[in-house]
Design a protein around this motif. Structure first.
Motif, PDB file in Angstrom:
ATOM      1  N   LEU A 132       7.417 -14.175   6.423  1.00  0.00           N
ATOM      2  CA  LEU A 132       7.839 -12.601   5.937  1.00  0.00           C
ATOM      3  C   LEU A 132       7.047 -11.093   6.460  1.00  0.00           C
ATOM      4  CD1 LEU A 132       9.936 -10.827   5.438  1.00  0.00           C
ATOM      5  CD2 LEU A 132       9.334 -11.642   3.224  1.00  0.00           C
ATOM      6  N   LEU A 133       4.918 -12.235   6.282  1.00  0.00           N
ATOM      7  CA  LEU A 133       4.735 -10.909   6.660  1.00  0.00           C
ATOM      8  C   LEU A 133       3.621 -10.950   7.926  1.00  0.00           C
ATOM      9  CD1 LEU A 133       1.633 -12.667   3.567  1.00  0.00           C
ATOM     10  CD2 LEU A 133       3.206 -10.810   3.242  1.00  0.00           C
ATOM     11  N   LYS A 134       4.153 -12.496   8.473  1.00  0.00           N
ATOM     12  CA  LYS A 134       4.189 -12.193   9.820  1.00  0.00           C
ATOM     13  C   LYS A 134       4.766 -10.895  10.399  1.00  0.00           C
ATOM     14  CE  LYS A 134       1.892 -16.449  10.497  1.00  0.00           C
ATOM     15  NZ  LYS A 134       2.092 -17.954  10.689  1.00  0.00           N
ATOM     16  N   SER A 135       5.676 -10.948  10.139  1.00  0.00           N
ATOM     17  CA  SER A 135       7.295  -9.990  10.180  1.00  0.00           C
ATOM     18  C   SER A 135       7.102  -8.403   9.989  1.00  0.00           C
ATOM     19  CB  SER A 135       8.279 -10.224  10.176  1.00  0.00           C
ATOM     20  OG  SER A 135       8.920 -10.168   9.094  1.00  0.00           O
ATOM     21  N   ILE A 136       5.891  -8.458   9.235  1.00  0.00           N
ATOM     22  CA  ILE A 136       6.143  -6.504   8.460  1.00  0.00           C
ATOM     23  C   ILE A 136       4.489  -6.162   9.495  1.00  0.00           C
ATOM     24  CG2 ILE A 136       5.259  -5.586   6.484  1.00  0.00           C
ATOM     25  CD1 ILE A 136       6.624  -7.970   5.005  1.00  0.00           C
ATOM     26  N   PRO A 137       5.069  -4.566   9.872  1.00  0.00           N
ATOM     27  CA  PRO A 137       4.002  -4.519  10.760  1.00  0.00           C
ATOM     28  C   PRO A 137       2.381  -3.950   9.739  1.00  0.00           C
ATOM     29  CG  PRO A 137       6.107  -3.290  10.856  1.00  0.00           C
ATOM     30  CD  PRO A 137       6.256  -4.135   9.921  1.00  0.00           C
ATOM     31  N   SER A 138       1.061  -4.247  10.562  1.00  0.00           N
ATOM     32  CA  SER A 138      -0.374  -3.794   9.257  1.00  0.00           C
ATOM     33  C   SER A 138       0.381  -2.522   9.009  1.00  0.00           C
ATOM     34  CB  SER A 138      -0.868  -4.457  10.113  1.00  0.00           C
ATOM     35  OG  SER A 138      -1.325  -3.112  11.603  1.00  0.00           O
ATOM     36  N   SER A 139       1.080  -1.842   9.879  1.00  0.00           N
ATOM     37  CA  SER A 139       0.677   0.062   9.788  1.00  0.00           C
ATOM     38  C   SER A 139       1.466   0.426   8.209  1.00  0.00           C
ATOM     39  CB  SER A 139       1.146   0.550  10.816  1.00  0.00           C
ATOM     40  OG  SER A 139       2.529   0.045  11.315  1.00  0.00           O
ATOM     41  N   ARG A 140       2.069  -0.042   8.186  1.00  0.00           N
ATOM     42  CA  ARG A 140       3.278  -0.204   6.504  1.00  0.00           C
ATOM     43  C   ARG A 140       2.133  -1.108   5.433  1.00  0.00           C
ATOM     44  NH1 ARG A 140       8.912  -2.761   6.625  1.00  0.00           N
ATOM     45  NH2 ARG A 140       9.065  -1.651   4.335  1.00  0.00           N
ATOM     46  N   ILE A 141       1.103  -1.125   5.512  1.00  0.00           N
ATOM     47  CA  ILE A 141      -0.234  -1.554   4.125  1.00  0.00           C
ATOM     48  C   ILE A 141      -0.804  -0.574   3.208  1.00  0.00           C
ATOM     49  CG2 ILE A 141      -1.732  -2.564   3.456  1.00  0.00           C
ATOM     50  CD1 ILE A 141      -0.605  -4.258   4.903  1.00  0.00           C
ATOM     51  N   GLU A 142      -0.497   0.261   2.555  1.00  0.00           N
ATOM     52  CA  GLU A 142      -1.241   0.819   1.897  1.00  0.00           C
ATOM     53  C   GLU A 142      -2.123   0.306   1.087  1.00  0.00           C
ATOM     54  OE1 GLU A 142      -1.199   3.237  -2.042  1.00  0.00           O
ATOM     55  OE2 GLU A 142       1.505   3.130  -0.978  1.00  0.00           O
ATOM     56  N   LYS A 143      -2.539  -0.486   0.550  1.00  0.00           N
ATOM     57  CA  LYS A 143      -4.150  -1.023  -0.213  1.00  0.00           C
ATOM     58  C   LYS A 143      -4.245  -2.799  -0.502  1.00  0.00           C
ATOM     59  CE  LYS A 143      -2.905   0.395  -4.524  1.00  0.00           C
ATOM     60  NZ  LYS A 143      -3.045   0.762  -6.097  1.00  0.00           N
ATOM     61  N   ALA A 144      -5.255  -3.199  -0.907  1.00  0.00           N
ATOM     62  CA  ALA A 144      -4.241  -4.634  -1.208  1.00  0.00           C
ATOM     63  C   ALA A 144      -5.454  -4.358  -2.998  1.00  0.00           C
ATOM     64  CB  ALA A 144      -5.253  -5.440  -0.425  1.00  0.00           C
ATOM     65  N   GLU A 145      -4.706  -5.533  -3.445  1.00  0.00           N
ATOM     66  CA  GLU A 145      -5.450  -5.890  -4.669  1.00  0.00           C
ATOM     67  C   GLU A 145      -5.667  -7.348  -4.711  1.00  0.00           C
ATOM     68  OE1 GLU A 145      -2.963  -2.082  -7.250  1.00  0.00           O
ATOM     69  OE2 GLU A 145      -2.779  -4.375  -8.074  1.00  0.00           O
ATOM     70  N   VAL A 146      -7.191  -7.589  -5.198  1.00  0.00           N
ATOM     71  CA  VAL A 146      -7.537  -8.933  -5.270  1.00  0.00           C
ATOM     72  C   VAL A 146      -7.727  -9.490  -7.047  1.00  0.00           C
ATOM     73  CG1 VAL A 146      -8.787 -11.196  -4.106  1.00  0.00           C
ATOM     74  CG2 VAL A 146      -8.261  -8.921  -2.729  1.00  0.00           C
ATOM     75  N   MET A 147      -7.436 -10.597  -6.943  1.00  0.00           N
ATOM     76  CA  MET A 147      -7.439 -11.253  -8.177  1.00  0.00           C
ATOM     77  C   MET A 147      -7.130 -12.372  -8.065  1.00  0.00           C
ATOM     78  SD  MET A 147      -4.163  -9.266  -9.936  1.00  0.00           S
ATOM     79  CE  MET A 147      -3.319  -8.486  -8.727  1.00  0.00           C
ATOM     80  N   TYR A 148      -9.128 -12.666  -8.429  1.00  0.00           N
ATOM     81  CA  TYR A 148      -9.254 -14.054  -8.114  1.00  0.00           C
ATOM     82  C   TYR A 148      -8.224 -14.833  -9.733  1.00  0.00           C
ATOM     83  CZ  TYR A 148     -13.723 -13.160  -5.788  1.00  0.00           C
ATOM     84  OH  TYR A 148     -12.889 -12.213  -4.252  1.00  0.00           O
ATOM     85  N   ASN A 149      -8.285 -14.201 -10.436  1.00  0.00           N
ATOM     86  CA  ASN A 149      -7.226 -14.921 -11.757  1.00  0.00           C
ATOM     87  C   ASN A 149      -6.235 -13.578 -12.233  1.00  0.00           C
ATOM     88  OD1 ASN A 149      -7.409 -16.379 -14.033  1.00  0.00           O
ATOM     89  ND2 ASN A 149      -9.139 -15.631 -14.904  1.00  0.00           N
ATOM     90  N   ALA A 150      -5.288 -14.289 -11.908  1.00  0.00           N
ATOM     91  CA  ALA A 150      -4.480 -13.169 -11.961  1.00  0.00           C
ATOM     92  C   ALA A 150      -3.877 -13.455 -13.915  1.00  0.00           C
ATOM     93  CB  ALA A 150      -2.862 -13.325 -11.670  1.00  0.00           C
TER      94      ALA A 150
END
Length: 717
Positions: A132-150
């Protein structure tokens, strides 16, 4: 050796051409692929599990912008990928510093990571989620939140990456969209077509997505083995394996959001896919074998979410998965012959219900708690028919082939969690939670608890220290715990299920330091009890090698990582990533050859983006990776590396992008695992092919995108 000489020369040239000035770019990764023993059932081109514990490659960003919030790092991902040849959300995630790709999956700081969309966790498997991620255009991304420990409120344990998609609210109604096409050649050709359409209204919005992947595959594997039996005899086995395949995958999604009021929303999303795979495999040498396999997969996933202004969230999700397949095999080796037809199918019905509440208590305090219930039923079967005895009838089972298998297996998981967060001024924040979980199957019935602590300290703007302590449990794939035997290639390789396979329990301590909002350094230690992976063992009773998931005593990893971006004026953006890992595995009851092995290995990745011209918009990306030898279980993994290149041309006022690329230019990216341990002596030489391709992207209607979520299918076959 000549290829490795060229690779080393290229990496040295890249490094010498750059001075350590400011900051910007980074690295990209190409996964090393080989056919998994598990894939005999589904014929999926998965990687053998022997790659799972090797951090592969880091990722990049032009002018990396990162800020720290409670327990997480927030990246401006669109700026990170602005000048890179990235056209989908999966490849965009790979550009985050600290992210690696291995075995066709994503890792964060050498450990497994869960990717979600808009804070919503689904029951779709990892493989389906990545599709699914590979089918979503990268232009639709606003930001990414990275958590080493959710934290527990995310309903995910361990490392987490939350991708937030752009959302339009209010204003006049509008339609936007994107069209995408790709052609690639890796011995045989492959194609991908994608269309995305979004409607944004005042209160109602919807998005539609369709993606089609299709093409042919080709693989070559040379095996050489010295097989020792209990009677003292040693058999020299050499085979040449050639595999050819063709596949089609259709992915589609419809999502809707209705904003009842501010922060008051009702959402529904449907994700579906349909795929077919056909393969032919011929083996020559000591073993003569001919295999014909077919498989079909259906996935339907629906999710309903309700969010209120006072912090209450509730939802339900249903996942239906069905994967029937068949195989016709004729094989002979020495005086033994196999001739059979097999039919198998995995069918999963899974429900998830959740209820969550968050409170803002004031004075920097926050409180959260909730419950999640998941139940699944696995209907699976595998039937063998003797084609020599029952040719044309497929009735009756020969005594020389495995027994039939038919099962109905139910799993239930009930999770309760509670947590709090506290800000101590502008510099120090704490996020802690505790989850208690009950896991019940026909074999296991147990309670576990999972503490999580995140401590963030920001002594000055652009400087961040984060300390994370996490715990997690990794459940085995559904098919891995079935009492079934199947065949990989010909009759010499068997895949055995393990009904008593335990879930693995992992504990990790992670320290991350961000310097000047650009340089990222991290160190970690992880201990995984009952770690399991699919391993190869040459039987001492008969001429057969067995692939089986087994629990080790434990796996331990300690590692350090540095991500260093730099640039030269306006024409070169680069990122250097260095990883060092101490890897230790122990198993006291591994068949008849217990092991206790450890090794230190390193990975170096350098990514460079050259701005050849601003008008026209023309950029060249060159990436190189080198990795020293490593181990996994009783496998020895030789050193490897690659060089990738991509040329990106943007035109039509940024609405159109043409991308030309060549991956693994010197054909050095594929490792050749071997075993030289005790009585075990096997070498698998997987052929490596250079990949060239071209892609074209066109946006229309302004494309002011929308948000959506993902699904979990990692444990399906």
């Amino acid at each position: 050796m000549k290829s490795y000489y060229y690779l080393s020369l290229m990496l040295c040239a890249l490094s010498a051409g750059v001075s350590a000035q400011e900051i910007t770019k980074s690295t990209d990764v190409e996964s090393e692929r080989t056919l998994s023993a598990d894939s005999i059932i589904t014929q999926d081109k998965q990687l053998d599990s022997l790659y799972q514990s090797l951090p592969e490659v880091m990722i990049t960003g032009q002018r990396p912008i990162v800020k720290a919030e409670q327990g997480k790092l927030v990246y401006d991902l669109p700026r990170l990928i602005d000048n890179l040849p990235v056209d989908n959300a999966y490849d965009a995630v790979k550009e985050l510093p600290g992210v690696t790709e291995m075995n066709g999956g994503l890792m964060l700081a050498g450990q497994g990571v869960t990717v979600i969309l808009d804070g919503k966790v689904t029951t779709m498997s990892t493989e389906q989620l990545y599709s699914l991620l590979k089918s979503i255009p990268s232009s639709r991304i606003e930001k990414a939140e990275v958590m080493y420990n959710a934290p527990a409120r995310y309903q995910v344990r361990g490392a987490l990456i939350n991708i937030t998609l752009k959302q339009s609210t209010g204003g006049p109604s509008s339609w936007q969209g994107e069209l995408y096409g790709k052609y690639n050649q890796k011995h045989y050709e492959g194609f991908n077509e994608r269309a995305s359409l979004i409607y944004n209204g005042n209160k109602f919005s919807a998005d539609f997505l369709y993606s089609h992947n299709h093409g042919r595959g080709y693989s070559l594997t040379d095996k050489e083995a010295m097989h020792s039996l209990a009677d003292g005899s040693v058999h020299h086995i050499t085979t040449d394996e050639m595999g050819r395949s063709r596949s089609h995958t259709h992915s589609f999604r419809v999502g809707t959001d209705y904003n009842i009021a501010k922060d008051h929303q009702l959402s529904f999303v449907y994700n579906g896919s349909y795929s077919t795979h056909h393969s032919l495999m011929d083996i020559y040498g000591t073993q003569q074998s001919n295999t014909r396999s077919n498989s079909t997969d259906w996935l339907h996933n629906g999710r309903l979410d309700y969010r209120t202004p006072f912090g209450l969230k509730a939802g339900t999700e249903l996942t239906y998965y069905r994967s029937p397949s068949d195989q016709l095999l004729h094989s002979s080796m020495q005086d033994e012959e196999l001739a059979f037809y097999t039919e198998d199918c995995q069918r999963i019905n899974r429900w998830k219900f959740f209820l969550a509440q968050e409170h803002n208590l004031g004075c920097g305090w926050g409180l959260n708690y909730g419950a999640v219930y998941t139940t699944s039923i696995d209907h699976s079967y595998q039937y063998y028919y003797d084609t020599e005895k029952d040719a044309g009838t497929k009735v009756g089972v020969s005594t020389g082939i495995p027994d039939n298998m038919q099962s109905r297996r139910r799993e239930q998981t009930l999770n309760f969690y509670a947590g709090f967060n506290k800000s101590f001024g502008d510099k120090l924040s704490l996020d802690a939670s505790l989850a208690v979980e009950h896991y019940k199957t026909p074999v296991w019935n147990q309670w576990d608890w999972y503490p999580t602590i995140n401590l963030s300290y920001m002594p000055a703007p652009g400087y961040v220290w984060q300390l994370a302590l996490s715990s997690d449990k990794d459940y085995p794939d559904y098919w891995a715990v079935q009492d079934a035997i199947s065949y990989l290639g010909g009759g010499y390789s068997e895949i055995h299920g393990n009904p008593f396979l335990k879930p693995a329990q992992e504990y990790q301590l992670q320290l991350t330091h961000i310097l000047k909002s650009k340089y990222i350094f991290s160190a970690w230690f992880a201990h995984t009890k009952d770690y399991s992976t699919q391993t190869l063992y040459q039987s001492s009773e008969r001429l057969v090698e067995i692939y089986k998931h087994l629990n080790f005593n434990y796996q331990q990893q300690a590692g350090v990582q540095a991500s260093i971006p730099f640039d030269i004026k306006q024409w070169l953006n680069s990122r250097l990533t260095l990883i060092g890992v101490w890897h230790h595995e122990k198993d006291d009851d591994f068949w008849d050859i217990p092991f206790n092995r450890n090794i230190c290995y390193g990975i170096a990745v350098l990514t460079n983006t050259f701005t050849l011209s601003k008008k026209p918009d023309l950029k060249l990306t060159l990436t190189g990776m080198a990795r020293s030898k490593a181990t996994q279980g009783i496998y020895d993994l030789p050193s490897s590396g690659y060089v990738n290149a991509a040329l990106r041309y943007g035109f039509a006022k940024g609405k159109a992008i043409l991308n030309l690329y060549c991956n693994d230019i010197f054909e050095t990216g594929q490792i050749k695992p071997r075993i030289r341990f005790g009585t075990q002596n096997v070498t698998n030489d997987y052929a490596c092919f250079r990949e060239i391709g071209v892609s074209f992207t066109y946006k229309f209607g302004g494309y002011r995108e929308k948000k959506r979520e993902e699904v979990d299918t990692s444990r399906f076959k």
